[in-house]
Every structure is written in structure tokens, then in C-alpha cells.
Design a protein around this motif. Sequence first.
Motif, PDB file in Angstrom:
ATOM      1  N   GLY A 129      34.574 -78.182 -64.562  1.00  0.00           N
ATOM      2  CA  GLY A 129      34.577 -78.205 -63.074  1.00  0.00           C
ATOM      3  C   GLY A 129      33.642 -77.266 -62.343  1.00  0.00           C
ATOM      4  O   GLY A 129      32.662 -76.909 -63.094  1.00  0.00           O
ATOM      5  N   SER A 130      33.694 -77.129 -61.205  1.00  0.00           N
ATOM      6  CA  SER A 130      32.933 -76.417 -60.367  1.00  0.00           C
ATOM      7  C   SER A 130      33.414 -75.486 -59.639  1.00  0.00           C
ATOM      8  O   SER A 130      34.912 -75.527 -59.116  1.00  0.00           O
ATOM      9  N   LEU A 131      32.818 -74.442 -59.211  1.00  0.00           N
ATOM     10  CA  LEU A 131      33.315 -73.242 -58.407  1.00  0.00           C
ATOM     11  C   LEU A 131      32.018 -72.819 -57.351  1.00  0.00           C
ATOM     12  O   LEU A 131      30.746 -72.981 -58.060  1.00  0.00           O
ATOM     13  N   ARG A 132      32.410 -72.285 -56.432  1.00  0.00           N
ATOM     14  CA  ARG A 132      31.281 -71.921 -55.448  1.00  0.00           C
ATOM     15  C   ARG A 132      31.608 -70.552 -55.226  1.00  0.00           C
ATOM     16  O   ARG A 132      32.474 -70.211 -54.426  1.00  0.00           O
ATOM     17  N   LEU A 133      30.716 -69.393 -55.492  1.00  0.00           N
ATOM     18  CA  LEU A 133      31.152 -67.998 -55.180  1.00  0.00           C
ATOM     19  C   LEU A 133      30.278 -67.676 -54.027  1.00  0.00           C
ATOM     20  O   LEU A 133      29.186 -68.205 -53.826  1.00  0.00           O
ATOM     21  N   SER A 134      30.960 -66.813 -53.136  1.00  0.00           N
ATOM     22  CA  SER A 134      30.081 -66.617 -52.115  1.00  0.00           C
ATOM     23  C   SER A 134      30.215 -64.836 -52.024  1.00  0.00           C
ATOM     24  O   SER A 134      31.186 -64.155 -52.503  1.00  0.00           O
ATOM     25  N   CYS A 135      29.170 -64.323 -51.252  1.00  0.00           N
ATOM     26  CA  CYS A 135      28.930 -62.777 -51.237  1.00  0.00           C
ATOM     27  C   CYS A 135      28.606 -62.550 -49.775  1.00  0.00           C
ATOM     28  O   CYS A 135      27.590 -62.856 -49.440  1.00  0.00           O
ATOM     29  N   ALA A 136      29.560 -62.046 -48.963  1.00  0.00           N
ATOM     30  CA  ALA A 136      29.063 -61.801 -47.520  1.00  0.00           C
ATOM     31  C   ALA A 136      28.877 -60.298 -47.206  1.00  0.00           C
ATOM     32  O   ALA A 136      29.787 -59.617 -47.864  1.00  0.00           O
ATOM     33  N   ALA A 137      27.941 -60.130 -46.596  1.00  0.00           N
ATOM     34  CA  ALA A 137      27.529 -58.533 -46.309  1.00  0.00           C
ATOM     35  C   ALA A 137      28.027 -58.269 -44.691  1.00  0.00           C
ATOM     36  O   ALA A 137      27.864 -59.103 -43.825  1.00  0.00           O
ATOM     37  N   SER A 138      28.778 -57.206 -44.695  1.00  0.00           N
ATOM     38  CA  SER A 138      29.097 -56.740 -43.213  1.00  0.00           C
ATOM     39  C   SER A 138      28.678 -55.595 -42.904  1.00  0.00           C
ATOM     40  O   SER A 138      28.134 -54.808 -43.995  1.00  0.00           O
ATOM     41  N   GLY A 139      28.404 -55.216 -41.584  1.00  0.00           N
ATOM     42  CA  GLY A 139      28.033 -53.879 -41.202  1.00  0.00           C
ATOM     43  C   GLY A 139      26.935 -54.103 -40.773  1.00  0.00           C
ATOM     44  O   GLY A 139      26.469 -54.967 -40.580  1.00  0.00           O
ATOM     45  N   THR A 174      25.053 -64.157 -46.056  1.00  0.00           N
ATOM     46  CA  THR A 174      25.889 -64.427 -47.153  1.00  0.00           C
ATOM     47  C   THR A 174      25.142 -65.154 -48.219  1.00  0.00           C
ATOM     48  O   THR A 174      24.031 -66.000 -47.877  1.00  0.00           O
ATOM     49  N   GLY A 175      25.402 -64.801 -49.424  1.00  0.00           N
ATOM     50  CA  GLY A 175      24.619 -65.449 -50.582  1.00  0.00           C
ATOM     51  C   GLY A 175      25.672 -66.325 -51.376  1.00  0.00           C
ATOM     52  O   GLY A 175      26.745 -66.111 -51.246  1.00  0.00           O
ATOM     53  N   TYR A 176      25.397 -67.294 -52.034  1.00  0.00           N
ATOM     54  CA  TYR A 176      26.168 -68.178 -52.505  1.00  0.00           C
ATOM     55  C   TYR A 176      25.592 -68.409 -54.173  1.00  0.00           C
ATOM     56  O   TYR A 176      24.615 -68.227 -54.441  1.00  0.00           O
ATOM     57  N   LEU A 177      26.607 -68.917 -55.002  1.00  0.00           N
ATOM     58  CA  LEU A 177      26.374 -69.183 -56.374  1.00  0.00           C
ATOM     59  C   LEU A 177      27.208 -70.543 -56.820  1.00  0.00           C
ATOM     60  O   LEU A 177      28.428 -70.456 -56.824  1.00  0.00           O
ATOM     61  N   GLN A 178      26.352 -71.563 -56.627  1.00  0.00           N
ATOM     62  CA  GLN A 178      27.022 -72.880 -56.999  1.00  0.00           C
ATOM     63  C   GLN A 178      27.165 -72.928 -58.500  1.00  0.00           C
ATOM     64  O   GLN A 178      26.088 -72.951 -59.177  1.00  0.00           O
ATOM     65  N   MET A 179      28.486 -73.225 -58.993  1.00  0.00           N
ATOM     66  CA  MET A 179      28.358 -73.397 -60.251  1.00  0.00           C
ATOM     67  C   MET A 179      29.127 -74.611 -60.749  1.00  0.00           C
ATOM     68  O   MET A 179      30.423 -74.961 -60.362  1.00  0.00           O
ATOM     69  N   ASN A 180      28.501 -75.582 -61.625  1.00  0.00           N
ATOM     70  CA  ASN A 180      28.824 -76.784 -61.825  1.00  0.00           C
ATOM     71  C   ASN A 180      28.869 -76.869 -63.406  1.00  0.00           C
ATOM     72  O   ASN A 180      28.335 -76.125 -64.263  1.00  0.00           O
ATOM     73  N   SER A 181      29.501 -77.982 -64.004  1.00  0.00           N
ATOM     74  CA  SER A 181      29.773 -78.149 -65.233  1.00  0.00           C
ATOM     75  C   SER A 181      29.953 -76.922 -66.119  1.00  0.00           C
ATOM     76  O   SER A 181      29.501 -76.709 -67.215  1.00  0.00           O
ATOM     77  N   LEU A 182      31.018 -76.391 -65.583  1.00  0.00           N
ATOM     78  CA  LEU A 182      31.239 -75.070 -66.190  1.00  0.00           C
ATOM     79  C   LEU A 182      31.828 -75.120 -67.705  1.00  0.00           C
ATOM     80  O   LEU A 182      32.424 -76.104 -68.068  1.00  0.00           O
ATOM     81  N   LYS A 183      31.628 -74.134 -68.480  1.00  0.00           N
ATOM     82  CA  LYS A 183      31.840 -74.074 -69.810  1.00  0.00           C
ATOM     83  C   LYS A 183      32.687 -72.705 -69.951  1.00  0.00           C
ATOM     84  O   LYS A 183      32.784 -71.995 -69.327  1.00  0.00           O
TER      85      LYS A 183
END
Length: 120
Positions: A16-26, A77-86
Motif C-alpha cells: 500500500g501507499s501513504l503520504r505524510l505531510s509536515c506543515a509549519a506554522s508561525g 509544507t513537506g511531504y513523504l510519499q511512501m509506496n510499495s510499503l513493507k
Amino acid sequence: QVQLVESGGGSVQPGGSLRLSCAASGTVISIGRMGWYRQAPGKQRELVADMLSTGNTNYLDSVKGRFSISRDNAKNTGYLQMNSLKPDDTAVYYCKLIIESSRLTWNEYWGQGTQVTVSS
């Protein structure tokens, strides 16, 4: 003050796949280096991927070709797209951003962590 908020973790089946997000505020003038780390139970935190402000990227060997790091400077915002998860990708994932929050002052900020579980 700057805060990082992570989102996008969860439970998926192998492949499966997931996409992580990291949003900076301030107060964010600019973002320098961005990194995604992970820590599995009983293991040390390890760098999974990072990206310089130039766009150059670096990946942990075990995720090359499966994970992709990116950023949207307009959204801080930064992202990490994760595919073919193990199953071995199961860990708490953390983002780290180097942020200029006042002129010529750069500090390191960490997200709160988000759990990624890969299991059938």
C-alpha cells in the motif's frame, strides 16, 4: 514561534501507499533542509530521506525507488510519499525542518511523530 504538525500516518497492507505531510506554522521566513526520520520499537531513529533547499535529495537505501520526498514552499509544507510499503517500514515517522524564523536565525524543529503500520 514555529510549530510543525504532521499528518497522514495510518495502517496499510503490504504494497500500500501513504503520504505524510509536515506543515509549519508561525513565523516562517524560509525553510532550509527538510528531513524525514523513523523510529521502530527497540531501534534507533534513522534518517529516511532528506532534501536540501537546493532540491537535492538523499534516501535510505532500503526506501530508494519507493519513497519520495518533496516540499511546497508556498505552503511551508513537506511531504513523504511512501509506496510499495513493507512491514519493515512500520515505525513512528518524524519530520525535521530547519527554519529561518527571524532574519538570519535558523533553528531546528521536529514534528510530533505519526505512526505508520504496515501489516496484513
